[in-house]
Design a protein around this motif. Structure first.
Motif, short mmCIF file in Angstrom:
data_model
loop_
_atom_site.label_atom_id
_atom_site.label_comp_id
_atom_site.label_asym_id
_atom_site.label_seq_id
_atom_site.Cartn_x
_atom_site.Cartn_y
_atom_site.Cartn_z
N ILE A 18 0.72 -1.26 0.08
CA ILE A 18 0.07 -0.11 0.07
C ILE A 18 0.82 1.22 -0.09
N ASN A 19 0.53 2.05 -0.92
CA ASN A 19 1.13 3.64 -0.84
C ASN A 19 0.11 4.39 -0.24
N GLN A 20 0.64 4.60 1.10
CA GLN A 20 -0.63 5.14 2.10
C GLN A 20 -0.99 6.55 1.68
N SER A 21 -0.02 7.57 1.05
CA SER A 21 -0.93 8.96 0.43
C SER A 21 -1.94 8.57 -0.52
N GLN A 22 -1.65 7.82 -1.29
CA GLN A 22 -2.66 7.38 -2.54
C GLN A 22 -3.79 6.50 -2.02
N ALA A 23 -3.56 5.66 -0.80
CA ALA A 23 -4.65 5.05 -0.23
C ALA A 23 -5.86 5.75 0.12
N GLU A 24 -5.26 6.95 0.75
CA GLU A 24 -6.25 7.83 1.37
C GLU A 24 -7.18 8.55 0.27
N ILE A 25 -6.78 8.65 -0.92
CA ILE A 25 -7.52 9.14 -2.02
C ILE A 25 -8.67 8.03 -2.35
N VAL A 26 -8.08 6.89 -2.32
CA VAL A 26 -9.04 5.63 -2.88
C VAL A 26 -9.94 5.65 -1.84
N GLU A 27 -9.64 5.56 -0.49
CA GLU A 27 -10.67 5.28 0.73
C GLU A 27 -11.71 6.55 0.80
N ARG A 28 -11.34 7.82 0.31
CA ARG A 28 -12.48 8.72 0.04
C ARG A 28 -13.12 8.65 -0.92
N ILE A 29 -12.67 8.04 -2.16
CA ILE A 29 -13.69 8.00 -3.26
C ILE A 29 -14.59 6.78 -2.96
N PHE A 30 -14.31 5.87 -2.19
CA PHE A 30 -15.49 4.81 -1.75
C PHE A 30 -16.26 5.42 -0.69
N PRO A 37 -15.48 11.16 -14.56
CA PRO A 37 -16.25 10.20 -13.73
C PRO A 37 -16.15 8.53 -14.12
N SER A 38 -15.28 8.34 -15.42
CA SER A 38 -15.17 6.91 -15.85
C SER A 38 -13.92 6.47 -15.05
N THR A 39 -13.06 7.30 -14.76
CA THR A 39 -11.91 7.11 -13.99
C THR A 39 -12.13 6.65 -12.22
N LEU A 47 -13.83 2.22 -8.26
CA LEU A 47 -14.85 1.71 -7.52
C LEU A 47 -15.12 0.21 -7.85
N LYS A 48 -14.80 -0.18 -9.06
CA LYS A 48 -15.16 -1.40 -9.32
C LYS A 48 -13.93 -2.29 -9.47
N ASN A 49 -12.82 -1.73 -9.20
CA ASN A 49 -11.56 -2.62 -9.18
C ASN A 49 -11.45 -3.46 -7.78
N GLU A 50 -11.50 -4.82 -8.25
CA GLU A 50 -11.35 -5.91 -6.90
C GLU A 50 -10.37 -5.62 -6.17
N LYS A 51 -9.31 -5.28 -6.85
CA LYS A 51 -7.78 -5.19 -6.01
C LYS A 51 -7.74 -4.31 -4.68
N TYR A 52 -8.68 -3.26 -4.63
CA TYR A 52 -8.89 -2.40 -3.62
C TYR A 52 -9.51 -3.32 -2.34
N LYS A 53 -10.20 -4.33 -2.58
CA LYS A 53 -10.36 -5.43 -1.45
C LYS A 53 -9.58 -6.40 -1.29
N GLU A 102 -20.56 -3.41 -0.63
CA GLU A 102 -21.68 -2.61 -0.62
C GLU A 102 -21.71 -1.58 -1.80
N THR A 103 -20.37 -1.19 -2.32
CA THR A 103 -20.18 -0.07 -3.16
C THR A 103 -20.66 -1.01 -4.59
N GLN A 104 -20.47 -2.31 -4.90
CA GLN A 104 -20.76 -2.71 -6.22
C GLN A 104 -22.54 -2.92 -6.29
N LYS A 105 -23.15 -3.07 -5.12
CA LYS A 105 -24.55 -2.92 -5.07
C LYS A 105 -25.15 -1.85 -5.58
N LEU A 106 -24.40 -0.56 -5.01
CA LEU A 106 -24.95 0.72 -5.26
C LEU A 106 -24.66 1.07 -6.83
N VAL A 107 -23.40 0.64 -7.21
CA VAL A 107 -23.04 0.85 -8.86
C VAL A 107 -24.06 0.32 -9.61
#
Length: 397
Positions: free
Chosen positions: A187-199, A230-232, A237-243, A288-293
């Motif tokens: 994990i790249n911590q500074s970048q991970a914060e952006i990912v967490e925020r998006i979710f 928006p596509s980015t 949000l749909k990338n399974e690697k984040y779980k 939960e994110t996948q269901k919302l998508v």
């Protein structure tokens, strides 16, 4: 006595051939870069040392396969040849010029009609030789088969990697992770914060357009140092690697000549690995994110069935994008009930969410019909002296 002055006869000045060279290496590695530089130096010296030659330049492409004809330096050279500013092209071999037999023969014939000669050094063939085309047909076929064999070997190596659970990921374009010394994702911590925020923002009710806009407004760059679309956001949000999981071989190369990447719908084996690496978001949040998508897509009518039905209707569907928000342009009919009706392509974000989300881009279908669009293109409206014009840019740029 009458004296007559005899003027010296001037011999006509020898017209020098305008000569260039073409060089190519197929990867962007440092060693290949040095090889390309050496080739350029060699050809420049060769041409400039010949008094019968006028040096035009060395055109070189790095990290681009010879089975494709979208090479920028190659195309620049062809444009000059078509403008009749080149008489002779030197190249190391047929495989450096192109590995596709059809491309080789078509270009040789076209340039020959323009009185442009091509000399292939390794094979010692000139396109102006009487039996040159026959030799080119045979030898370029060998080059094409060699390219196919190389492609198959690379595919085989990747399949073995996937079977062993090894990832093939370029983390320089993958937000949230780096690779350690063993090639494992960390994990790249500074970048991970952006990912967490998006979710978190998505679960809290924000849409992909709003999330992208807020990130852009705050000056947050994507992993490729570009703007958010928006596509980015949706792809993250749909990338399974984040779980912490990994699906391998999501795409595959169908044809070794075009190198076109296709989404894998079961044409080749794919592999799924649970708990492959440290997650950035929990499995519960990801699910939960996948269901919302899915729910939000259905609410907008963007189901897979509707998308397939829509995408199969028109050739430009999925090819045009709004310059303001990055969303696809959708085909619409204005004034459909009247004689003044016309067909336009309009920003899908504007259509669905209104101008509060995006000012929108709109262009007449008649304007597009005059263009040849073969790749994903961003359409930008430009106003000059009160008139509206359009600028077209490849989405890959």
């Amino acid at each position: 006595m009458r004296v007559r002055i005899i003027e010296p006869i001037k011999s006509p000045e020898l017209k020098r051939k305008r000569v260039c060279a073409y060089a190519r290496v197929s990867t962007a590695s440092e060693a290949q870069g040095e090889s390309l530089e050496n080739q350029a130096t060699y050809y420049q010296s060769l041409i400039e040392s010949n008094p019968e030659y006028e040096y035009v330049g060395v055109f070189a492409d790095q990290g681009i396969t010879g089975t494709k004809d979208e090479r920028p330096a190659f195309q620049e050279m062809l444009d000059l040849a078509r403008e009749q500013k080149i008489d002779l092209i030197l190249t190391k071999s047929i495989s450096r010029f192109a590995r596709n037999t059809t491309i080789v023969l078509e270009l040789v014939r076209e340039l020959k009609n323009l009185d442009v000669e091509i000399v292939f050094e390794k094979e010692n063939i000139s396109s102006f030789d009487g039996d040159g085309e026959l030799m080119l047909t045979v030898l370029s076929s060998f080059a094409q088969e060699e390219s196919k064999s190389t492609s198959e070997n690379i595919k085989w190596r990747y399949r073995r990697k996937f079977e062993n659970g090894e990832l093939a990921i370029n983390t320089t374009r993958f937000l949230g992770y780096d690779k350690d010394e063993y090639g494992d994702l960390v994990i790249n911590q500074s970048q991970a914060e952006i990912v967490e925020r998006i979710f978190r923002d998505y679960i809290d009710g924000k849409g992909t357009f709003v999330i992208a806009k807020e990130l852009n407004d705050e000056g947050v760059l994507t992993v490729a140092s570009g703007r958010w679309h928006p596509s980015t956001v949706l792809n993250i949000l749909k990338n399974e690697k984040y779980k912490g999981a990994a699906k391998l071989q999501k795409t595959y190369i169908k044809d070794h000549l075009t190198k076109k990447k296709c989404i894998n719908h079961g044409e080749v084996d794919s592999y799924f690995i649970e708990d492959n690496h440290s997650p950035i978001v929990s499995k519960a949040i990801w699910e939960e994110t996948q269901k919302l998508v899915v729910l939000r897509a259905e609410a907008k009518g963007n189901t897979a069935k509707e998308k397939e039905k829509y995408q199969n209707r028109y050739p430009l569907t999925g090819m045009l994008f709004c310059s303001k928000c990055g969303a696809p342009l959708r085909r619409r009919v204005w004034n459909s009930k009247y004689a003044s009706k016309k067909i336009v392509w309009q920003c899908s974000t504007y259509i669905i969410e209104g101008k509060k989300s995006c000012p929108g881009t709109v262009i007449d279908d008649t304007a597009l019909s005059r263009l040849t669009i073969k790749q994903k293109t961003v359409v930008e409206e430009v106003f000059k002296n009160g008139q509206k014009y359009y600028r077209y840019t490849s989405k890959s740029q």
